[in-house]
Design a protein around this motif. Structure first.
Motif, mmCIF file in Angstrom:
data_model
loop_
_atom_site.group_PDB
_atom_site.id
_atom_site.type_symbol
_atom_site.label_atom_id
_atom_site.label_comp_id
_atom_site.label_asym_id
_atom_site.label_seq_id
_atom_site.Cartn_x
_atom_site.Cartn_y
_atom_site.Cartn_z
ATOM 1 N N PHE D 105 0.864 -1.025 -0.084
ATOM 2 C CA PHE D 105 -0.118 0.097 -0.004
ATOM 3 C C PHE D 105 0.838 1.162 0.061
ATOM 4 O O PHE D 105 1.666 1.454 0.947
ATOM 5 C CB PHE D 105 -1.011 0.118 1.280
ATOM 6 N N ILE D 106 0.828 2.085 -1.084
ATOM 7 C CA ILE D 106 1.683 3.202 -1.212
ATOM 8 C C ILE D 106 0.772 4.401 -1.159
ATOM 9 O O ILE D 106 0.044 4.853 -1.866
ATOM 10 C CB ILE D 106 2.453 3.350 -2.481
ATOM 11 N N GLY D 107 0.863 5.157 0.120
ATOM 12 C CA GLY D 107 -0.051 6.366 0.316
ATOM 13 C C GLY D 107 1.071 7.571 0.122
ATOM 14 O O GLY D 107 2.210 7.314 0.005
ATOM 15 N N PRO D 108 0.592 8.655 0.268
ATOM 16 C CA PRO D 108 1.402 9.844 0.207
ATOM 17 C C PRO D 108 2.529 10.049 1.311
ATOM 18 O O PRO D 108 3.629 10.439 1.083
ATOM 19 C CB PRO D 108 0.496 11.059 0.511
ATOM 20 N N ASP D 109 2.123 9.570 2.607
ATOM 21 C CA ASP D 109 2.969 9.496 3.845
ATOM 22 C C ASP D 109 3.264 8.111 4.303
ATOM 23 O O ASP D 109 3.588 8.051 5.602
ATOM 24 C CB ASP D 109 2.855 10.492 4.373
ATOM 25 N N PHE D 110 2.731 7.120 3.998
ATOM 26 C CA PHE D 110 3.059 5.772 4.134
ATOM 27 C C PHE D 110 3.256 4.708 3.269
ATOM 28 O O PHE D 110 3.272 4.798 2.136
ATOM 29 C CB PHE D 110 2.068 5.362 5.130
ATOM 30 N N VAL D 111 4.104 3.605 3.732
ATOM 31 C CA VAL D 111 4.179 2.478 2.852
ATOM 32 C C VAL D 111 3.893 1.077 3.825
ATOM 33 O O VAL D 111 4.286 1.167 5.039
ATOM 34 C CB VAL D 111 5.674 2.338 2.487
ATOM 35 N N ILE D 112 3.021 0.438 3.382
ATOM 36 C CA ILE D 112 2.771 -0.810 3.929
ATOM 37 C C ILE D 112 2.845 -1.905 3.244
ATOM 38 O O ILE D 112 2.302 -2.160 2.337
ATOM 39 C CB ILE D 112 1.101 -0.951 4.631
ATOM 40 N N THR D 113 3.886 -2.886 3.680
ATOM 41 C CA THR D 113 4.162 -4.096 2.987
ATOM 42 C C THR D 113 3.802 -5.298 3.567
ATOM 43 O O THR D 113 3.953 -5.574 4.632
ATOM 44 C CB THR D 113 5.816 -4.207 3.080
ATOM 45 N N VAL D 114 3.029 -6.111 2.971
ATOM 46 C CA VAL D 114 2.478 -7.491 3.553
ATOM 47 C C VAL D 114 2.931 -8.471 2.642
ATOM 48 O O VAL D 114 2.838 -8.650 1.488
ATOM 49 C CB VAL D 114 0.702 -7.230 3.310
ATOM 50 N N ARG D 115 3.661 -9.375 3.301
ATOM 51 C CA ARG D 115 4.442 -10.432 2.468
ATOM 52 C C ARG D 115 3.605 -11.959 3.009
ATOM 53 O O ARG D 115 3.325 -12.169 4.243
ATOM 54 C CB ARG D 115 5.810 -10.485 3.082
ATOM 55 N N HIS D 116 3.279 -12.599 1.892
ATOM 56 C CA HIS D 116 2.964 -13.866 2.159
ATOM 57 C C HIS D 116 3.789 -14.985 1.789
ATOM 58 O O HIS D 116 4.539 -14.858 0.601
ATOM 59 C CB HIS D 116 1.608 -14.101 1.302
ATOM 60 N N GLY D 117 4.146 -15.905 2.536
ATOM 61 C CA GLY D 117 5.273 -17.037 2.206
ATOM 62 C C GLY D 117 6.368 -16.591 2.320
ATOM 63 O O GLY D 117 6.716 -15.513 2.630
ATOM 64 N N GLN D 118 7.493 -17.593 1.681
ATOM 65 C CA GLN D 118 8.639 -17.080 1.527
ATOM 66 C C GLN D 118 9.107 -16.309 0.363
ATOM 67 O O GLN D 118 8.152 -15.152 0.099
ATOM 68 C CB GLN D 118 9.677 -18.406 1.539
ATOM 69 N N GLY D 119 10.448 -16.361 -0.076
ATOM 70 C CA GLY D 119 10.715 -15.437 -1.199
ATOM 71 C C GLY D 119 11.699 -14.378 -0.740
ATOM 72 O O GLY D 119 12.181 -14.490 0.222
ATOM 73 N N ILE D 120 11.381 -13.173 -1.400
ATOM 74 C CA ILE D 120 12.132 -12.046 -1.046
ATOM 75 C C ILE D 120 12.151 -11.864 0.254
ATOM 76 O O ILE D 120 10.996 -11.905 0.976
ATOM 77 C CB ILE D 120 11.783 -10.882 -2.056
ATOM 78 N N ASN D 121 13.468 -11.504 0.772
ATOM 79 C CA ASN D 121 13.536 -10.926 2.203
ATOM 80 C C ASN D 121 13.268 -9.478 2.214
ATOM 81 O O ASN D 121 14.149 -8.586 1.914
ATOM 82 C CB ASN D 121 14.521 -11.466 2.952
ATOM 83 N N LEU D 122 12.111 -9.117 2.790
ATOM 84 C CA LEU D 122 12.038 -7.601 2.593
ATOM 85 C C LEU D 122 12.552 -6.686 3.879
ATOM 86 O O LEU D 122 12.971 -5.817 3.598
ATOM 87 C CB LEU D 122 10.262 -7.287 2.848
ATOM 88 N N GLY D 123 12.954 -7.584 5.047
ATOM 89 C CA GLY D 123 13.849 -6.850 5.950
ATOM 90 C C GLY D 123 15.024 -6.783 5.524
ATOM 91 O O GLY D 123 15.574 -5.454 5.643
ATOM 92 N N THR D 124 15.790 -7.648 4.724
ATOM 93 C CA THR D 124 17.016 -7.249 4.116
ATOM 94 C C THR D 124 17.033 -5.963 2.988
ATOM 95 O O THR D 124 17.892 -5.216 3.049
ATOM 96 C CB THR D 124 17.621 -8.239 3.388
ATOM 97 N N ALA D 125 15.883 -6.142 2.259
ATOM 98 C CA ALA D 125 15.753 -4.945 1.237
ATOM 99 C C ALA D 125 15.431 -3.615 2.356
ATOM 100 O O ALA D 125 16.203 -2.558 1.717
ATOM 101 C CB ALA D 125 14.239 -5.206 0.550
ATOM 102 N N ARG D 126 15.060 -3.644 3.209
ATOM 103 C CA ARG D 126 14.746 -2.156 4.050
ATOM 104 C C ARG D 126 16.132 -2.050 4.314
ATOM 105 O O ARG D 126 16.273 -0.751 4.337
ATOM 106 C CB ARG D 126 13.681 -2.647 5.302
#
Lengths: 325, 325, 325, 325, 325
Positions: D105-126
């Motif tokens: 979800f990309i809002g004007p002043d927020f980002v919400i990321t919802v990950r299902h299952g494995q795959g790409i590691n959003l923590g590292t990406a962050r």
């Protein structure tokens, strides 16, 4: 070679001294509505160059016109239109489609036709047109229409010849005889691809001519190009249909090979049975047992032979009855 | 490596001390209409980075230029155009199409060419161009045209080589010899796919150059790009046609395998008949009946052999006559 | 031949002396909202020419109308609309789709229908329409709608007949009997291609009528053409679906041939085993060793025969049990 | 589960008490240019609902975000952009492509990321992103770019792994060994279809981001999305190419099965000939004629054996020479 | 039959005397924002005609609504929207997809639903909706959304059932057992075509609803239709994927038939070798030469038998070792 060169005034040919080759390279002064038509056949580079200089043609178009392996196209260079058309004709002897090429330069007051190879006879086309002053009056665009119309008419004839070929293939595929139609189908598909490459690239420009989107084409000429465009569509529909039919015929050919193989296999197995069963019987009476009453019968031998024939006959009858053969 | 670096003033090369590698990274002050052309071959990341800094190139384009596995594309970064072209050439020894890559940065007053791998010789291209000051006068766009033209010319040569290969395959498929053409067809299809991936993505940008939709391309240059675009269409038509022909040839190959198998099966069955029928006869005369008149004939044995040969000969004649063989 | 000619005033037929053939060529003065409807069937060139002169039809359209091998199309010549429709009907006796042609000229105050070959009966269509004055009131466009509607209704009937044919093919392909369905499938595909060539080119013009994009068609008439357009879509969906089904059925046919061949091969091999194994046993007891105790047994011969039958029975049981048969 | 939650001020992470789970559901007041990034992994419905309430997300988007079987898409709800991305990774052990899902979800002043299952590691990406303040400065769109870039990079890796698999299949198909490659080809085609379903629906939205058609994306960010879009094209080209190659490889596989069957059949028939011809000879000398001179020769028996071996040798030599074997 | 008829005021059902059938045909006066919902199931022509008169429906739409063989479509007649939806459901017993039809008339203050055949239960749908006044408040469009949503949900269930079927087919194709999967594959392809015909024509109108292109649909309702449209896309992707998988599975099926045939052929030939080689040995010892030492050995017979068994064992070992079996 410059094969013809003339001025058309109000749709009527104005006698020029065609015998003088130097004239070909000269531009005849044109009055309003008049135009000059120069016809070339397999020109040398020099001839083409001289024409290019006289009529101020774009070098890229001239380069293309000198080469007989162009794809059909319509290009605009300033106020000159440059057309490449593929001519097609069907050679009965070897069931092949041959291709030639016609290049047209359509200027406001001139037409230059460059023909490569055989195919359509532009000389006849010109003489036919000269009979119809009311068409020629419309100027260079009328010449362009007349040539396109003739070229596309030839496409339709080629399409009709190919239809006959496909009918023959179809008959051959479904005939009970063993035929190897794959070469024929392959060759026909190749010819069809050749026709398609001549026809397809013309569809879009002809459509544009037909809808009078190009400047220099008035409403009335557009109507005539709509006719050409319509014929092109017809040819391409015929061609597409033949292509699909050939593919289907090929699949059917494959299926029939399999069916025939199956039938052959069953014939072979039945034939084998008619031999190996008597062989077994012969083997039995070839055994060396002390006690084999049949061996001592007076008619033991004829009986054995009769048994062999009898069993084989029963087998044959059984194979036929059960649908195996 | 920086392989060449020069300033072009009114289409004429201005001598620069090419020997000094540091110069490659310096921007030569350009007058109005002048432009600088830097040629790189398999540059290191540092070389590329220095060039990027000097000419203020976009980092994403520079990243792409350093990698030799890009797809062909044209991108605009500010007033710089970035082109990725695949170069293709045909290696006769192993019937393979090899690929290289050329990256172009076309700025208002500079051209940077980055070549990866072999393929087209940009050095020769540059020297050829330097002979034609009237082309170079048109500035960076003329260089871009010249390189595109050369690259596409190579595509046409590759297309012609592949046409020869396909002709060979065709001949092999329809030859009476038993051939396993599937590897060859597969490999050719793979090569064709490779050519297609080089050619197809260029068609749209070249069309846009040809119709002068991009700023920085004037009407006259557009005409030249129309020529390139036309050649691209020709190549892609050739390639598409070859692909379709190969598919059809493959189908024909399949059909011929089946036909040959059928013929083999019939040959085998005929051969078997020629053996098993005499075996049956031998079996009959090996039976132990007391009463078998032939056994006691003086010429019984030759008669039996003659019978075997005779029956086999009749069978053979019958197989040939009935079309089984 | 001119088969009918009448004036319609406010949707009602105004009696004209139809018996007088010369009238056909005369234009009846029309009041506001009135229109004249001339019906021709397989006209001669002269008849067509006279009508063309009377109603001032475009020569290219008239040429097309005289030829019965046009593709379906809609063309506008000035304020006259020219329609070519293919009529289709299914002939039960030979499972074939036959084609005819209807040409329509729709002017502001006249309708000219030219029918080639059999197919739809325009006479009946006219009489039906004459019962519905409220439709005829809408003028020439209503006539066009009524004819299109009727033609497309026939397409749907043809589609339904082909559906039955495809169902039959499907049943035959999956029946346990050995069938060679490739001819049938090929023929059906050919018929379907013919229907498609009648249906497809009409879709775009009908869509345009339906969205009232063409001048001369009001909102209300457009609604009716939307219905025709919808039916056309339905037919073309049916046809496309049948085509895909036939292709799938053909593939299944191929698979079943292979499966059957495999089954046959196993039957044959099992049959062969039942013969060659006893033959081996017979061969063994036909050996000439001095010491073969079985040969001297009183029941040696029956024992050998029993052995043969026994081994064959065991083999048969084994083949059945293991799933080989 | 809320796995991370932070505020970014001028591209720099502002320490929040991440330990307090209640904070995840609270909205941190943002200054101009600041934004909050909440990361969720396999959230429960309640967690998702609380986030939805806090950030005022559209219920339909929230419903989609809770379900892990969405197709990739980009949707706009008011000033919030909702993205569904499929993550792909290749599991070496079982040659399979696995899929996960990321919702943004990309809002004007927020980002919400919802990950299902494995795959790409959003923590590292962050964490990677947090190193690059100059990117994070661009706000939520930069986060969206970074994640898309990473996801598409993974696609390219999967594509490369599949290329290796296809190379293996190719090698296996054309190896002389008997291989049944149809299962492998089928499985690979299935994997490729899965990749395609992840890649294809993203192409259009990425193109729109790249051409800055969507509000909220400035020229500079668009350039970065052009890079992502370009990679997507590359992946989809690779995938399409592999699909076509597999189809061709499958056809080649079919052809080779037929060729092998043919070769086997010829081997079998040759082997059979080597047995049945000696059997015929044995049968001949097993006949019971009174007058068979060979039977009484001292070396008759060795002669017969030699004859058998000799004939078989000649046959073998003949089969080899004639190309039958 | 009129199955239900009610007035909805601010989303709440206003009790009408449903028992009185005459009421069905009467129009209840509606206040602003109120609407009447009449539900019909397999209505007679008269019932439909009365409703048409009461609500002033277009005759063409009414004609379509009376016929249960329409293709899905959305049409606008004045301010009334006419929808045809196909309902699909999966019947487990015979693995078949069944179809029904729902027609909707959506006016500014009325909804008329006409259901043909089984399938979705509109009564339950209505009762569910009546629980959610806040949805019903949005008027007729909310009803249309609710029904479309429910219908498309059913499509997804059918898609899921077909996925299971395709998985079964896949398993059967690649199982070592001999299976004839062509009937199953054919039937599934037929079902899939049926689903496609229900789903595809709806995609375009749903997309238009979703983008609020149609008047009468506000931004908020459009968002909901975007959800429906998204589900439709998902179903059509599933369906397309299954279709491609089935084609690939069919090809694999063909390949496996060939492979099995090849294996069978090799088994048969090996089995034959195990019989004919001993037969040859038996034939040799059945020869009548005077001088055959083995014949006079005491253990000649057991030796011969041992030789047969030995040779066969060696052959068997050789076949296994060489990979022939």
């Amino acid at each position: 070679m410059i094969v013809d060169n003339a001025l058309y005034h109000e749709g009527v040919r104005v006698p020029l001294d065609d015998g003088d080759p130097s004239l070909g390279h000269a531009r005849v002064p044109c009055g309003r509505g008049d135009f000059q038509w120069v016809g070339l056949h397999d020109p040398t580079d020099e001839e083409l160059q001289q024409i290019a200089t006289t009529f101020d043609l774009h070098p890229l178009a001239v380069e293309d016109a000198g080469d007989s392996h162009q794809r059909p196209k319509v290009e605009r260079y300033g106020d000159t239109l440059f057309l490449v058309l593929k001519t097609l004709w069907y050679v009965d002897e070897d069931d092949a489609v041959e291709t030639g090429e016609i290049n047209l330069f359509i200027g406001p007051d001139f037409v230059i036709t460059v023909r490569h190879g055989q195919g359509i006879n532009l000389g006849t086309a010109r003489r036919d047109l000269e009979q119809r002053a009311q068409v020629l009056e419309h100027g260079p665009m009328a010449v362009m229409y007349a040539i396109c119309d003739r070229v596309v008419d030839e496409y339709e004839k080629v399409g009709a010849s190919l239809e006959i070929d496909v009918d023959e293939v179809e008959e051959s595929v479904f005939s009970p005889a063993r035929t190897d139609d794959s070469v024929r189908i392959y060759t026909l598909k190749r010819e069809i691809a050749e026709v398609r490459r001549a026809v397809m690239p013309l569809r879009e420009p002809m459509r544009r001519f037909a809808s009078a989107e190009l400047s220099g084409i008035d409403e009335q000429t557009a109507t005539y190009f709509r006719d050409v465009s319509d014929h092109l569509h017809r040819v391409s529909e015929v061609i597409d249909n033949l292509d699909v039919l050939l593919s289907t015929a090929f699949d059917a050919h494959l299926a029939r090979i399999s069916v025939q193989q199956n039938e052959d296999m069953r014939k072979i197995s039945a034939g084998a049975a008619l031999i190996v069963v008597p062989t077994l019987i012969a083997g039995i009476y070839g055994m060396n047992f002390d006690q084999m009453p049949e061996l001592h019968w007076t008619y033991g031998y004829p009986f054995a032979i009769a048994l062999m024939v009898g069993v084989s006959s029963v087998l044959l009858w059984f194979f036929k009855k059960s649908g195996w053969l």
